[in-house]
Design an enzyme around this catalytic site. Sequence first.
Site, PDB file in Angstrom:
ATOM      1  CG  HIS A 178      -2.174  -1.063   1.164  1.00  0.00           C
ATOM      2  ND1 HIS A 178      -3.339  -0.576   1.661  1.00  0.00           N
ATOM      3  CD2 HIS A 178      -2.275  -1.906   0.341  1.00  0.00           C
ATOM      4  CE1 HIS A 178      -4.210  -1.565   1.491  1.00  0.00           C
ATOM      5  NE2 HIS A 178      -3.471  -2.495   0.360  1.00  0.00           N
TER       6      HIS A 178
ATOM      7  CE1 TYR B 173      -4.954   3.818   8.842  1.00  0.00           C
ATOM      8  CE2 TYR B 173      -5.405   3.546  11.329  1.00  0.00           C
ATOM      9  CZ  TYR B 173      -4.665   3.263  10.048  1.00  0.00           C
ATOM     10  OH  TYR B 173      -3.759   2.327  10.080  1.00  0.00           O
TER      11      TYR B 173
ATOM     12  N   PRO C 239      -3.862   0.283  18.815  1.00  0.00           N
ATOM     13  CG  PRO C 239      -5.574  -1.245  18.435  1.00  0.00           C
ATOM     14  CD  PRO C 239      -4.657  -0.453  19.545  1.00  0.00           C
TER      15      PRO C 239
ATOM     16  CE  LYS D  84       3.852   3.265  13.191  1.00  0.00           C
ATOM     17  NZ  LYS D  84       3.953   2.379  12.035  1.00  0.00           N
TER      18      LYS D  84
HETATM   19  P1  FAS Z   1       2.141 -11.790  21.797  1.00  0.00           P
HETATM   20  O1  FAS Z   1       1.080 -11.422  22.811  1.00  0.00           O
HETATM   21  O2  FAS Z   1       1.441 -11.549  20.303  1.00  0.00           O
HETATM   22  O3  FAS Z   1       2.721 -13.193  22.148  1.00  0.00           O
HETATM   23  C1  FAS Z   1       2.930 -13.488  23.203  1.00  0.00           C
HETATM   24  C2  FAS Z   1       3.067 -14.991  23.212  1.00  0.00           C
HETATM   25  O4  FAS Z   1       3.311 -15.523  24.777  1.00  0.00           O
HETATM   26  C3  FAS Z   1       1.471 -15.579  23.211  1.00  0.00           C
HETATM   27  O5  FAS Z   1       1.396 -16.533  22.099  1.00  0.00           O
HETATM   28  C4  FAS Z   1       0.942 -16.074  24.551  1.00  0.00           C
HETATM   29  O6  FAS Z   1       0.194 -17.436  24.673  1.00  0.00           O
HETATM   30  C5  FAS Z   1       2.541 -16.378  25.371  1.00  0.00           C
HETATM   31  N1  FAS Z   1       2.573 -16.432  26.508  1.00  0.00           N
HETATM   32  C6  FAS Z   1       1.997 -15.699  27.395  1.00  0.00           C
HETATM   33  N2  FAS Z   1       2.237 -15.908  28.954  1.00  0.00           N
HETATM   34  C7  FAS Z   1       2.896 -17.035  28.692  1.00  0.00           C
HETATM   35  C8  FAS Z   1       3.786 -17.859  29.831  1.00  0.00           C
HETATM   36  N3  FAS Z   1       3.293 -17.653  31.126  1.00  0.00           N
HETATM   37  N4  FAS Z   1       4.346 -18.966  29.325  1.00  0.00           N
HETATM   38  C9  FAS Z   1       4.482 -19.172  28.029  1.00  0.00           C
HETATM   39  N5  FAS Z   1       3.881 -18.556  27.224  1.00  0.00           N
HETATM   40  C10 FAS Z   1       3.413 -17.489  27.322  1.00  0.00           C
HETATM   41  N6  FAS Z   1      -1.011  -4.520  16.678  1.00  0.00           N
HETATM   42  C11 FAS Z   1      -1.237  -3.847  15.570  1.00  0.00           C
HETATM   43  O7  FAS Z   1      -0.177  -3.424  15.023  1.00  0.00           O
HETATM   44  N7  FAS Z   1      -2.513  -3.821  14.936  1.00  0.00           N
HETATM   45  C12 FAS Z   1      -3.463  -4.369  15.653  1.00  0.00           C
HETATM   46  O8  FAS Z   1      -4.636  -4.224  15.081  1.00  0.00           O
HETATM   47  C13 FAS Z   1      -3.520  -5.126  16.766  1.00  0.00           C
HETATM   48  N8  FAS Z   1      -4.388  -5.514  17.384  1.00  0.00           N
HETATM   49  C14 FAS Z   1      -4.343  -5.940  18.599  1.00  0.00           C
HETATM   50  C15 FAS Z   1      -5.407  -6.763  19.394  1.00  0.00           C
HETATM   51  C16 FAS Z   1      -5.310  -7.618  20.577  1.00  0.00           C
HETATM   52  C17 FAS Z   1      -6.509  -8.010  21.280  1.00  0.00           C
HETATM   53  C18 FAS Z   1      -4.013  -7.435  20.955  1.00  0.00           C
HETATM   54  C19 FAS Z   1      -4.012  -8.402  22.578  1.00  0.00           C
HETATM   55  C20 FAS Z   1      -2.931  -6.872  20.349  1.00  0.00           C
HETATM   56  C21 FAS Z   1      -3.283  -6.339  19.164  1.00  0.00           C
HETATM   57  N9  FAS Z   1      -2.207  -5.698  18.654  1.00  0.00           N
HETATM   58  C22 FAS Z   1      -2.150  -5.124  17.293  1.00  0.00           C
HETATM   59  C23 FAS Z   1      -0.826  -5.767  18.933  1.00  0.00           C
HETATM   60  C24 FAS Z   1      -0.318  -6.956  18.692  1.00  0.00           C
HETATM   61  O9  FAS Z   1      -0.222  -7.294  17.333  1.00  0.00           O
HETATM   62  C25 FAS Z   1       1.196  -7.256  19.448  1.00  0.00           C
HETATM   63  O10 FAS Z   1       1.838  -6.023  19.187  1.00  0.00           O
HETATM   64  C26 FAS Z   1       1.776  -8.550  18.943  1.00  0.00           C
HETATM   65  O11 FAS Z   1       0.994  -9.692  19.105  1.00  0.00           O
HETATM   66  C27 FAS Z   1       3.129  -8.557  19.836  1.00  0.00           C
HETATM   67  O12 FAS Z   1       3.640  -9.900  19.403  1.00  0.00           O
HETATM   68  P2  FAS Z   1       4.366 -10.316  20.583  1.00  0.00           P
HETATM   69  O13 FAS Z   1       5.193  -9.598  21.465  1.00  0.00           O
HETATM   70  O14 FAS Z   1       4.878 -11.868  20.352  1.00  0.00           O
HETATM   71  O15 FAS Z   1       3.338 -10.646  22.069  1.00  0.00           O
HETATM   72  C1  PHB Z   2      -5.850  -4.519  10.967  1.00  0.00           C
HETATM   73  O1  PHB Z   2      -5.998  -4.620   9.913  1.00  0.00           O
HETATM   74  O2  PHB Z   2      -6.082  -5.111  11.845  1.00  0.00           O
HETATM   75  C2  PHB Z   2      -5.321  -3.068  11.546  1.00  0.00           C
HETATM   76  C3  PHB Z   2      -4.768  -2.346  10.667  1.00  0.00           C
HETATM   77  C4  PHB Z   2      -4.185  -0.817  10.668  1.00  0.00           C
HETATM   78  C5  PHB Z   2      -4.303  -0.522  12.166  1.00  0.00           C
HETATM   79  C6  PHB Z   2      -4.770  -1.495  13.009  1.00  0.00           C
HETATM   80  C7  PHB Z   2      -5.411  -2.352  12.940  1.00  0.00           C
HETATM   81  O3  PHB Z   2      -3.900   0.705  12.492  1.00  0.00           O
END
Ligand code: FAS
Ligand code: PHB
Length: 391
Positions: free
Chosen positions: A73, A202, A294, A298
């Site tokens: 994009h 957005y 989000p 980032k």
């Molecule tokens: P993660 O949370 O993805 O991964 C951590 C892992 O550790 C998980 O698999 C968990 O099960 C595991 N874990 C936890 N505790 C543990 C333990 N005690 N023992 C072993 N394993 C354990 N970012 C965006 O850029 N755009 C978005 O739209 C967006 N939407 C999101 C929506 C939600 C609901 C959440 C929670 C986050 C969102 N994010 C978004 C941010 C998200 O993408 C994170 O930045 C990304 O998952 C970060 O990755 P990790 O640091 O690997 O953490």
């Molecule tokens: C998504 O596609 O989930 C998304 C994209 C951009 C954002 C947040 C979420 O800023």
Amino acid sequence: MRRCQVAIIGAGPSGLLLGALLHKAGIDAIILERQSRDYVLARIRAGVLEQGTVGLLQQAGVGARLQREGLVHEGFALTYNGQSLRIDIADLTDGKTVTVYGQTEVTRDLMTHRDTIGATAIYEAKEVSLEGFDGGSPRVFYSKDGLRHEIACDFIAGCDGFHGVSRASVPDEALSIFERVYPFGWLGVLADVPPCSHELIYAGHERGFALCSMRSLTRSRYYIQCSLDDRVENWSDQAFWDELRRRLDPEAAEAIVTGPSIEKSIAPLRSFVAEPLRFGRMFLVGDAAHIVPPTGAKGLNLAASDVHYLSEALIEFYGERSSAGIDDYSRRALARIWKAERFSWSLTGLLHQFDLMTPFERRMQEAEFVYLQGSRNARASLAENYVGLPF
Ligand code: FAS
Ligand code: PHB
């Protein structure tokens, strides 16, 4: 007792990407994940990758499907109370772009890669506990198949997200926490319908924020701002589509194709940073260290830059027996984290409705949008943050 050089807690994007980069450098790591693979893959999260993240995935050897299926994009639309403004990120950043490719697919590619290289990832590892990381002999313990297991390692990478055990294992007095919890959440819907636009939209609106995103040309991802006490069961698909349309500009609203939701969830929004990111031989990475709303896309991309810094530092440690990189990891990562926290907080403030907004604050939102409309410099500042500041 097993032994490895680096014990990685968490098989989300942070842990899996770190594991892939360390393996490529000949560094032996074991990943411990609390959940099953399917559970991890079922979490619908990020959708937009910065160029730096794409480059890191390619460097790790998992860029092939991303290259084939990722949607490049060159811009996105900002709308405010029905007025639309295109942010031409390629023009404003001398050709930089973002790639639309879901976090689920990133995680799937990383999991498949780890299987292919025969590196260890232990899923459904319960009751993980960390010991000795403040000294020279870190140990990780976990339960699986009714047995308690022990791993001796040189370093622990806490890649276990916001609710993980790593940050929780650090004494409170050793941590400084900076946090803002927003008074609203995002209700997200995934549906196998074509996106309403070829780029993301957005939308700031007096009824609340909305985001039109996608996973492919046949699968869309939409969000609307909702109250913190809202529940998914309060929203039929039709109610969601109707409210989404109310918050978009007329052209986008008209172009919405509705269909049954295949996923519907509410995510809370917060800004959060823990400092520092290093505790002896344990490092915090990704969501274990920081959370952004989000709005600026980032979260996943900040996790990638943390992984970049830490993998470089560990490769330097094992390759050159130098601790310069690991000693500098926290400072280096936090410098980029805080700039992304600022951008995410700022864009969230511009596009969301806050219950106690004064008429002056509402005028400030409008003035910011009018400034963006009239100033290339203002749009360039937004664009350079959106495509991702340099690692
Ligand atoms: P993660 O949370 O993805 O991964 C951590 C892992 O550790 C998980 O698999 C968990 O099960 C595991 N874990 C936890 N505790 C543990 C333990 N005690 N023992 C072993 N394993 C354990 N970012 C965006 O850029 N755009 C978005 O739209 C967006 N939407 C999101 C929506 C939600 C609901 C959440 C929670 C986050 C969102 N994010 C978004 C941010 C998200 O993408 C994170 O930045 C990304 O998952 C970060 O990755 P990790 O640091 O690997 O953490
Ligand atoms: C998504 O596609 O989930 C998304 C994209 C951009 C954002 C947040 C979420 O800023």
